[in-house]
Scaffold this active site. Structure first.
Site, PDB file in Angstrom:
ATOM      1  N   ARG A 108       0.880  -1.173   0.000  1.00 48.78           N
ATOM      2  CA  ARG A 108       0.000   0.000   0.000  1.00 48.78           C
ATOM      3  C   ARG A 108       0.918   1.223   0.000  1.00 48.78           C
ATOM      4  O   ARG A 108       1.653   1.440   0.960  1.00 48.78           O
ATOM      5  CB  ARG A 108      -0.897  -0.006   1.230  1.00 48.78           C
ATOM      6  CG  ARG A 108      -1.578   1.327   1.478  1.00 48.78           C
ATOM      7  CD  ARG A 108      -2.701   1.229   2.479  1.00 48.78           C
ATOM      8  NE  ARG A 108      -3.854   0.595   1.866  1.00 48.78           N
ATOM      9  CZ  ARG A 108      -5.082   0.631   2.375  1.00 48.78           C
ATOM     10  NH1 ARG A 108      -5.322   1.254   3.505  1.00 48.78           N
ATOM     11  NH2 ARG A 108      -6.080   0.034   1.754  1.00 48.78           N
ATOM     12  N   HIS A 167      -7.200   0.944  -6.662  1.00 45.14           N
ATOM     13  CA  HIS A 167      -7.404   0.044  -5.510  1.00 45.14           C
ATOM     14  C   HIS A 167      -8.066  -1.236  -6.043  1.00 45.14           C
ATOM     15  O   HIS A 167      -9.237  -1.497  -5.787  1.00 45.14           O
ATOM     16  CB  HIS A 167      -8.276   0.747  -4.475  1.00 45.14           C
ATOM     17  CG  HIS A 167      -8.246   0.132  -3.108  1.00 45.14           C
ATOM     18  ND1 HIS A 167      -7.473  -0.965  -2.786  1.00 45.14           N
ATOM     19  CD2 HIS A 167      -8.900   0.484  -1.960  1.00 45.14           C
ATOM     20  CE1 HIS A 167      -7.671  -1.265  -1.517  1.00 45.14           C
ATOM     21  NE2 HIS A 167      -8.526  -0.409  -0.992  1.00 45.14           N
ATOM     22  N   GLN A 172      -9.960  -3.806  -3.778  1.00 44.19           N
ATOM     23  CA  GLN A 172     -11.278  -3.292  -3.418  1.00 44.19           C
ATOM     24  C   GLN A 172     -12.247  -3.490  -4.582  1.00 44.19           C
ATOM     25  O   GLN A 172     -13.370  -3.970  -4.398  1.00 44.19           O
ATOM     26  CB  GLN A 172     -11.154  -1.795  -3.092  1.00 44.19           C
ATOM     27  CG  GLN A 172     -12.447  -1.155  -2.668  1.00 44.19           C
ATOM     28  CD  GLN A 172     -12.878  -1.636  -1.293  1.00 44.19           C
ATOM     29  OE1 GLN A 172     -12.112  -1.568  -0.350  1.00 44.19           O
ATOM     30  NE2 GLN A 172     -14.089  -2.123  -1.183  1.00 44.19           N
ATOM     31  N   ASP A 191     -17.140   7.371  -1.725  1.00 39.53           N
ATOM     32  CA  ASP A 191     -15.892   7.215  -0.974  1.00 39.53           C
ATOM     33  C   ASP A 191     -15.584   8.569  -0.340  1.00 39.53           C
ATOM     34  O   ASP A 191     -16.214   9.581  -0.691  1.00 39.53           O
ATOM     35  CB  ASP A 191     -14.776   6.766  -1.948  1.00 39.53           C
ATOM     36  CG  ASP A 191     -13.446   6.489  -1.251  1.00 39.53           C
ATOM     37  OD1 ASP A 191     -13.425   6.372  -0.007  1.00 39.53           O
ATOM     38  OD2 ASP A 191     -12.423   6.385  -1.953  1.00 39.53           O
ATOM     39  N   CYS A 224     -16.318   1.881   0.145  1.00 38.94           N
ATOM     40  CA  CYS A 224     -15.166   1.010   0.429  1.00 38.94           C
ATOM     41  C   CYS A 224     -14.778   1.046   1.897  1.00 38.94           C
ATOM     42  O   CYS A 224     -14.149   0.096   2.378  1.00 38.94           O
ATOM     43  CB  CYS A 224     -13.983   1.413  -0.445  1.00 38.94           C
ATOM     44  SG  CYS A 224     -13.544   3.155  -0.248  1.00 38.94           S
ATOM     45  N   ARG A 238     -13.776  -8.587   0.942  1.00 40.29           N
ATOM     46  CA  ARG A 238     -12.349  -8.352   0.693  1.00 40.29           C
ATOM     47  C   ARG A 238     -11.555  -9.639   0.917  1.00 40.29           C
ATOM     48  O   ARG A 238     -10.665  -9.974   0.152  1.00 40.29           O
ATOM     49  CB  ARG A 238     -11.820  -7.247   1.623  1.00 40.29           C
ATOM     50  CG  ARG A 238     -12.369  -5.853   1.329  1.00 40.29           C
ATOM     51  CD  ARG A 238     -11.840  -5.302   0.016  1.00 40.29           C
ATOM     52  NE  ARG A 238     -10.388  -5.251  -0.010  1.00 40.29           N
ATOM     53  CZ  ARG A 238      -9.647  -4.259   0.487  1.00 40.29           C
ATOM     54  NH1 ARG A 238     -10.221  -3.202   1.013  1.00 40.29           N
ATOM     55  NH2 ARG A 238      -8.325  -4.298   0.395  1.00 40.29           N
TER      56      ARG A 238
HETATM   57  N1   CP Z   1     -11.260  -0.166   2.067  1.00 43.86           N
HETATM   58  C1   CP Z   1     -10.008  -0.254   2.527  1.00 43.86           C
HETATM   59  O1   CP Z   1      -9.039  -0.497   1.794  1.00 43.86           O
HETATM   60  O2   CP Z   1      -9.903  -0.106   3.883  1.00 43.86           O
HETATM   61  P1   CP Z   1      -8.559   0.064   4.702  1.00 43.86           P
HETATM   62  O3   CP Z   1      -7.973   1.397   4.314  1.00 43.86           O
HETATM   63  O4   CP Z   1      -8.968   0.043   6.152  1.00 43.86           O
HETATM   64  O5   CP Z   1      -7.616  -1.046   4.369  1.00 43.86           O
HETATM   65  N1  NVA Z   2      -9.828   6.786  -1.526  1.00 45.78           N
HETATM   66  C1  NVA Z   2      -9.497   6.319  -0.202  1.00 45.78           C
HETATM   67  C2  NVA Z   2      -9.755   4.840  -0.097  1.00 45.78           C
HETATM   68  C3  NVA Z   2      -9.482   4.247   1.246  1.00 45.78           C
HETATM   69  C4  NVA Z   2      -9.689   2.775   1.267  1.00 45.78           C
HETATM   70  C5  NVA Z   2      -8.034   6.641   0.092  1.00 45.78           C
HETATM   71  O1  NVA Z   2      -7.196   6.475  -0.784  1.00 45.78           O
HETATM   72  O2  NVA Z   2      -7.753   7.060   1.221  1.00 45.78           O
END
Ligand code: CP
Ligand code: NVA
Length: 306
Positions: free
Chosen positions: A102, A129, A132, A225, A265, A293
Protein backbone atom coordinates in the site's frame (compact mmCIF):
# COMPACT_ATOMS: atom_id res chain seq x y z
CA UNK A 1 -1.30 -13.19 -14.25
CA UNK A 2 2.16 -12.27 -12.93
CA UNK A 3 1.31 -9.35 -10.65
CA UNK A 4 -1.97 -7.73 -9.53
CA UNK A 5 -1.44 -4.00 -9.99
CA UNK A 6 -4.56 -2.80 -11.85
CA UNK A 7 -7.86 -4.38 -12.95
CA UNK A 8 -7.12 -2.91 -16.38
CA UNK A 9 -4.27 -5.45 -16.76
CA UNK A 10 -6.84 -8.29 -16.74
CA UNK A 11 -8.76 -9.69 -19.66
CA UNK A 12 -12.53 -9.96 -19.17
CA UNK A 13 -12.02 -13.76 -18.91
CA UNK A 14 -9.39 -13.35 -16.18
CA UNK A 15 -11.67 -10.98 -14.26
CA UNK A 16 -14.57 -13.44 -14.46
CA UNK A 17 -12.41 -16.39 -13.53
CA UNK A 18 -11.07 -14.54 -10.45
CA UNK A 19 -14.64 -13.76 -9.41
CA UNK A 20 -15.73 -17.38 -9.93
CA UNK A 21 -12.79 -18.56 -7.85
CA UNK A 22 -13.64 -16.03 -5.11
CA UNK A 23 -17.22 -17.36 -5.01
CA UNK A 24 -15.96 -20.97 -4.79
CA UNK A 25 -13.48 -20.13 -2.03
CA UNK A 26 -16.12 -18.18 -0.10
CA UNK A 27 -18.54 -21.07 -0.36
CA UNK A 28 -15.86 -23.54 0.70
CA UNK A 29 -14.93 -21.34 3.68
CA UNK A 30 -18.59 -21.08 4.80
CA UNK A 31 -19.13 -24.84 4.55
CA UNK A 32 -16.26 -26.23 6.58
CA UNK A 33 -13.17 -24.25 5.65
CA UNK A 34 -10.66 -23.84 2.85
CA UNK A 35 -8.16 -26.44 1.76
CA UNK A 36 -4.58 -25.39 2.62
CA UNK A 37 -3.77 -24.32 -0.94
CA UNK A 38 -1.06 -21.92 0.26
CA UNK A 39 0.55 -24.13 2.90
CA UNK A 40 4.05 -22.90 3.70
CA UNK A 41 3.65 -19.68 1.68
CA UNK A 42 4.30 -16.24 3.13
CA UNK A 43 2.94 -12.86 2.04
CA UNK A 44 4.99 -9.76 2.93
CA UNK A 45 2.75 -6.71 3.41
CA UNK A 46 4.32 -3.25 3.07
CA UNK A 47 2.17 -0.39 4.36
CA UNK A 48 2.95 3.30 3.82
CA UNK A 49 -0.54 4.28 5.01
CA UNK A 50 -3.00 3.10 7.71
CA UNK A 51 -5.41 0.21 7.12
CA UNK A 52 -8.07 -1.89 8.81
CA UNK A 53 -9.66 -3.91 6.01
CA UNK A 54 -6.69 -4.49 3.73
CA UNK A 55 -4.33 -5.55 6.47
CA UNK A 56 -6.72 -7.82 8.35
CA UNK A 57 -8.40 -9.34 5.29
CA UNK A 58 -5.07 -10.27 3.67
CA UNK A 59 -3.81 -11.70 6.95
CA UNK A 60 -6.98 -13.79 7.36
CA UNK A 61 -6.95 -14.86 3.70
CA UNK A 62 -3.45 -16.29 4.11
CA UNK A 63 -4.39 -17.94 7.40
CA UNK A 64 -7.54 -19.57 5.92
CA UNK A 65 -5.42 -21.00 3.10
CA UNK A 66 -2.73 -22.42 5.38
CA UNK A 67 -0.16 -19.69 4.74
CA UNK A 68 1.24 -16.80 6.69
CA UNK A 69 1.25 -13.00 6.31
CA UNK A 70 3.81 -10.56 7.67
CA UNK A 71 2.84 -6.94 8.43
CA UNK A 72 5.56 -4.38 7.75
CA UNK A 73 4.59 -0.98 9.12
CA UNK A 74 5.40 2.39 7.51
CA UNK A 75 8.11 2.90 10.15
CA UNK A 76 9.93 -0.36 9.38
CA UNK A 77 10.54 -0.40 5.64
CA UNK A 78 10.41 3.34 4.89
CA UNK A 79 10.15 2.53 1.20
CA UNK A 80 12.48 4.76 -0.83
CA UNK A 81 13.83 6.54 2.27
CA UNK A 82 15.76 4.03 4.37
CA UNK A 83 16.43 1.97 1.26
CA UNK A 84 15.61 2.32 -2.44
CA UNK A 85 12.40 0.77 -3.76
CA UNK A 86 14.40 -1.52 -6.06
CA UNK A 87 16.58 -2.80 -3.19
CA UNK A 88 13.53 -3.44 -1.00
CA UNK A 89 12.06 -5.50 -3.87
CA UNK A 90 15.31 -7.41 -4.44
CA UNK A 91 15.70 -8.33 -0.76
CA UNK A 92 12.10 -8.89 0.33
CA UNK A 93 11.38 -11.10 -2.68
CA UNK A 94 14.19 -13.45 -1.57
CA UNK A 95 12.32 -14.02 1.70
CA UNK A 96 8.61 -14.14 0.86
CA UNK A 97 6.42 -15.75 -1.83
CA UNK A 98 4.40 -12.62 -2.66
CA UNK A 99 4.44 -8.93 -1.76
CA UNK A 100 1.41 -6.76 -1.09
CA UNK A 101 2.10 -3.03 -0.92
CA UNK A 102 0.00 0.00 0.00
CA UNK A 103 1.86 3.03 -1.29
CA UNK A 104 1.48 6.74 -1.92
CA UNK A 105 2.90 6.66 -5.43
CA UNK A 106 1.79 4.05 -7.97
CA UNK A 107 5.22 4.40 -9.61
CA UNK A 108 6.70 2.73 -6.52
CA UNK A 109 4.47 -0.31 -7.07
CA UNK A 110 5.59 -0.58 -10.67
CA UNK A 111 9.21 -0.38 -9.55
CA UNK A 112 8.62 -3.00 -6.85
CA UNK A 113 7.14 -5.32 -9.48
CA UNK A 114 10.02 -4.65 -11.84
CA UNK A 115 12.69 -5.71 -9.32
CA UNK A 116 10.75 -8.38 -7.42
CA UNK A 117 11.23 -12.10 -8.08
CA UNK A 118 7.75 -12.77 -6.70
CA UNK A 119 4.25 -11.43 -7.53
CA UNK A 120 3.39 -7.92 -6.32
CA UNK A 121 -0.18 -6.98 -5.33
CA UNK A 122 -1.51 -3.41 -5.22
CA UNK A 123 -3.05 -2.91 -1.76
CA UNK A 124 -4.00 0.69 -2.76
CA UNK A 125 -2.02 3.42 -4.46
CA UNK A 126 -2.80 6.98 -5.48
CA UNK A 127 -3.86 5.52 -8.87
CA UNK A 128 -6.09 2.57 -8.04
CA UNK A 129 -7.40 0.04 -5.51
CA UNK A 130 -7.93 -3.17 -7.51
CA UNK A 131 -8.39 -5.51 -4.50
CA UNK A 132 -11.28 -3.29 -3.42
CA UNK A 133 -12.66 -3.28 -6.96
CA UNK A 134 -12.60 -7.07 -7.23
CA UNK A 135 -14.36 -7.47 -3.87
CA UNK A 136 -16.93 -4.87 -4.92
CA UNK A 137 -17.84 -6.71 -8.11
CA UNK A 138 -18.10 -9.94 -6.09
CA UNK A 139 -20.65 -8.11 -3.91
CA UNK A 140 -22.48 -6.63 -6.91
CA UNK A 141 -22.75 -10.09 -8.52
CA UNK A 142 -24.09 -11.55 -5.25
CA UNK A 143 -26.88 -8.95 -5.21
CA UNK A 144 -27.54 -8.43 -8.92
CA UNK A 145 -26.39 -11.62 -10.65
CA UNK A 146 -23.72 -12.27 -13.27
CA UNK A 147 -25.31 -10.46 -16.19
CA UNK A 148 -24.43 -6.83 -15.52
CA UNK A 149 -25.13 -5.60 -19.04
CA UNK A 150 -27.57 -2.69 -18.88
CA UNK A 151 -27.09 -2.37 -15.12
CA UNK A 152 -25.78 0.97 -13.85
CA UNK A 153 -23.18 1.78 -11.23
CA UNK A 154 -23.29 5.43 -10.13
CA UNK A 155 -20.18 6.70 -8.37
CA UNK A 156 -20.88 9.96 -6.54
CA UNK A 157 -17.80 11.82 -5.34
CA UNK A 158 -14.09 12.16 -6.00
CA UNK A 159 -12.46 10.82 -9.18
CA UNK A 160 -10.01 8.87 -7.05
CA UNK A 161 -8.25 5.50 -6.82
CA UNK A 162 -11.42 3.59 -5.89
CA UNK A 163 -13.45 5.22 -8.69
CA UNK A 164 -10.69 4.25 -11.13
CA UNK A 165 -10.83 0.56 -10.20
CA UNK A 166 -14.64 0.56 -10.37
CA UNK A 167 -14.57 2.13 -13.83
CA UNK A 168 -12.13 -0.54 -15.03
CA UNK A 169 -14.13 -3.38 -13.43
CA UNK A 170 -17.42 -2.13 -14.90
CA UNK A 171 -15.84 -1.75 -18.34
CA UNK A 172 -14.47 -5.31 -18.16
CA UNK A 173 -17.81 -6.81 -17.11
CA UNK A 174 -20.08 -4.82 -19.43
CA UNK A 175 -21.74 -2.78 -16.67
CA UNK A 176 -22.65 0.88 -17.26
CA UNK A 177 -20.73 3.39 -15.13
CA UNK A 178 -21.53 7.04 -14.41
CA UNK A 179 -19.44 9.25 -12.16
CA UNK A 180 -20.68 12.56 -10.73
CA UNK A 181 -18.35 14.94 -8.94
CA UNK A 182 -17.36 18.59 -8.83
CA UNK A 183 -15.34 20.34 -11.52
CA UNK A 184 -11.62 19.91 -10.98
CA UNK A 185 -12.00 16.54 -9.25
CA UNK A 186 -12.76 14.37 -12.28
CA UNK A 187 -11.08 11.09 -13.16
CA UNK A 188 -7.80 11.53 -15.06
CA UNK A 189 -8.15 11.53 -18.89
CA UNK A 190 -5.70 8.59 -18.99
CA UNK A 191 -8.15 6.55 -16.88
CA UNK A 192 -10.98 7.36 -19.33
CA UNK A 193 -8.79 6.32 -22.25
CA UNK A 194 -8.14 2.90 -20.70
CA UNK A 195 -11.78 2.58 -19.65
CA UNK A 196 -13.08 3.37 -23.14
CA UNK A 197 -10.71 0.80 -24.65
CA UNK A 198 -12.10 -1.89 -22.31
CA UNK A 199 -15.68 -0.71 -22.84
CA UNK A 200 -15.42 -1.04 -26.61
CA UNK A 201 -15.10 -4.78 -26.18
CA UNK A 202 -17.77 -5.18 -23.48
CA UNK A 203 -20.39 -2.62 -24.53
CA UNK A 204 -20.36 -0.68 -21.22
CA UNK A 205 -21.60 2.88 -21.32
CA UNK A 206 -19.19 5.18 -19.42
CA UNK A 207 -20.42 8.65 -18.50
CA UNK A 208 -19.02 11.66 -16.58
CA UNK A 209 -21.31 14.35 -15.21
CA UNK A 210 -21.30 17.06 -12.55
CA UNK A 211 -24.92 16.30 -11.64
CA UNK A 212 -25.42 13.71 -8.87
CA UNK A 213 -29.13 13.44 -9.71
CA UNK A 214 -28.38 12.48 -13.30
CA UNK A 215 -25.89 9.90 -12.01
CA UNK A 216 -28.23 8.10 -9.62
CA UNK A 217 -31.26 8.07 -11.96
CA UNK A 218 -32.00 4.39 -12.71
CA UNK A 219 -28.89 3.30 -10.78
CA UNK A 220 -28.67 -0.30 -9.57
CA UNK A 221 -25.65 0.56 -7.42
CA UNK A 222 -24.69 3.85 -5.76
CA UNK A 223 -21.10 4.05 -4.58
CA UNK A 224 -19.26 6.74 -2.68
CA UNK A 225 -15.89 7.22 -0.97
CA UNK A 226 -14.24 9.83 1.22
CA UNK A 227 -13.81 13.32 -0.24
CA UNK A 228 -10.17 13.57 0.89
CA UNK A 229 -8.12 10.40 0.47
CA UNK A 230 -5.14 9.39 2.59
CA UNK A 231 -2.36 11.85 1.79
CA UNK A 232 -4.83 14.69 0.99
CA UNK A 233 -5.64 15.55 4.60
CA UNK A 234 -4.54 19.18 4.20
CA UNK A 235 -7.20 19.62 1.47
CA UNK A 236 -9.99 18.31 3.73
CA UNK A 237 -11.59 21.67 4.53
CA UNK A 238 -11.70 22.89 0.95
CA UNK A 239 -12.97 19.54 -0.29
CA UNK A 240 -15.68 19.43 2.41
CA UNK A 241 -17.12 22.63 0.91
CA UNK A 242 -16.71 21.71 -2.76
CA UNK A 243 -18.16 18.20 -2.39
CA UNK A 244 -21.12 19.18 -0.21
CA UNK A 245 -23.72 18.80 -3.04
CA UNK A 246 -22.46 15.25 -3.60
CA UNK A 247 -23.47 13.73 -0.27
CA UNK A 248 -25.13 10.33 -0.56
CA UNK A 249 -28.14 10.84 1.70
CA UNK A 250 -31.62 9.33 1.92
CA UNK A 251 -33.10 11.83 -0.55
CA UNK A 252 -30.49 11.03 -3.21
CA UNK A 253 -30.85 7.27 -2.72
CA UNK A 254 -34.62 7.63 -3.18
CA UNK A 255 -33.97 8.90 -6.74
CA UNK A 256 -32.39 5.58 -7.80
CA UNK A 257 -34.08 2.26 -8.56
CA UNK A 258 -36.13 0.96 -5.59
CA UNK A 259 -33.79 -2.04 -5.24
CA UNK A 260 -30.58 0.02 -5.44
CA UNK A 261 -27.69 -1.13 -3.27
CA UNK A 262 -25.40 1.43 -1.65
CA UNK A 263 -21.68 0.75 -1.37
CA UNK A 264 -18.67 2.44 0.26
CA UNK A 265 -15.17 1.01 0.43
CA UNK A 266 -14.80 2.34 4.00
CA UNK A 267 -13.61 3.98 6.18
CA UNK A 268 -16.69 6.24 5.93
CA UNK A 269 -16.80 9.80 7.14
CA UNK A 270 -20.39 9.65 8.31
CA UNK A 271 -22.13 13.00 7.92
CA UNK A 272 -19.84 14.00 5.05
CA UNK A 273 -19.96 11.85 1.89
CA UNK A 274 -22.62 9.52 3.36
CA UNK A 275 -25.22 9.84 6.12
CA UNK A 276 -25.81 7.50 9.05
CA UNK A 277 -29.27 6.82 7.65
CA UNK A 278 -27.81 5.47 4.41
CA UNK A 279 -24.91 3.56 6.02
CA UNK A 280 -27.29 1.78 8.37
CA UNK A 281 -30.35 1.81 6.10
CA UNK A 282 -32.10 -0.86 4.02
CA UNK A 283 -30.05 -0.29 0.84
CA UNK A 284 -26.64 -0.54 2.50
CA UNK A 285 -24.44 -3.55 1.70
CA UNK A 286 -21.38 -2.05 3.41
CA UNK A 287 -20.60 -4.95 5.72
CA UNK A 288 -20.99 -7.70 3.09
CA UNK A 289 -18.73 -5.59 0.93
CA UNK A 290 -16.08 -5.35 3.66
CA UNK A 291 -16.30 -9.11 4.31
CA UNK A 292 -15.83 -9.86 0.63
CA UNK A 293 -12.35 -8.35 0.69
CA UNK A 294 -11.11 -11.54 2.31
CA UNK A 295 -12.72 -13.85 -0.27
CA UNK A 296 -11.68 -11.79 -3.29
CA UNK A 297 -8.10 -11.63 -2.05
CA UNK A 298 -7.99 -15.38 -1.53
CA UNK A 299 -8.74 -15.73 -5.23
CA UNK A 300 -5.93 -13.30 -6.14
CA UNK A 301 -3.46 -15.13 -3.89
CA UNK A 302 -4.40 -18.58 -5.20
CA UNK A 303 -4.14 -17.42 -8.83
CA UNK A 304 -0.73 -15.84 -8.25
CA UNK A 305 0.78 -18.52 -6.02
CA UNK A 306 -0.45 -21.91 -7.25
N1 CP B 1 -11.26 -0.17 2.07
C1 CP B 1 -10.01 -0.25 2.53
O1 CP B 1 -9.04 -0.50 1.79
O2 CP B 1 -9.90 -0.11 3.88
P1 CP B 1 -8.56 0.06 4.70
O3 CP B 1 -7.97 1.40 4.31
O4 CP B 1 -8.97 0.04 6.15
O5 CP B 1 -7.62 -1.05 4.37
N1 NVA C 1 -9.83 6.79 -1.53
C1 NVA C 1 -9.50 6.32 -0.20
C2 NVA C 1 -9.75 4.84 -0.10
C3 NVA C 1 -9.48 4.25 1.25
C4 NVA C 1 -9.69 2.77 1.27
C5 NVA C 1 -8.03 6.64 0.09
O1 NVA C 1 -7.20 6.47 -0.78
O2 NVA C 1 -7.75 7.06 1.22
Amino acid sequence: MKHFLSLADLTPEEMRSLLELAIRLKDEWKTGGNRPLLRGKTLGMIFQKPSLRTRVSFEMAMLHLGGHAMYLSPFEIQLGKRESVADVARVLSRYVDAIMARVFSHADLIELAQYSRVPVINGLSDYSHPCQGLADFLTIIEYKGWDLRGRKLAFVGDGNNVATSLLFGAALLGMDFTIAGPRGYELHPGVWAVGHRLATASGSKLVATHDPHEAVADADVIYTDVWASMGQEEESEVRARVFRPYQVNEALVAEARPDVIVMHCLPAHRGEEITDGVCDGPHSVLWDQAENRVHAQKAILVKLLT
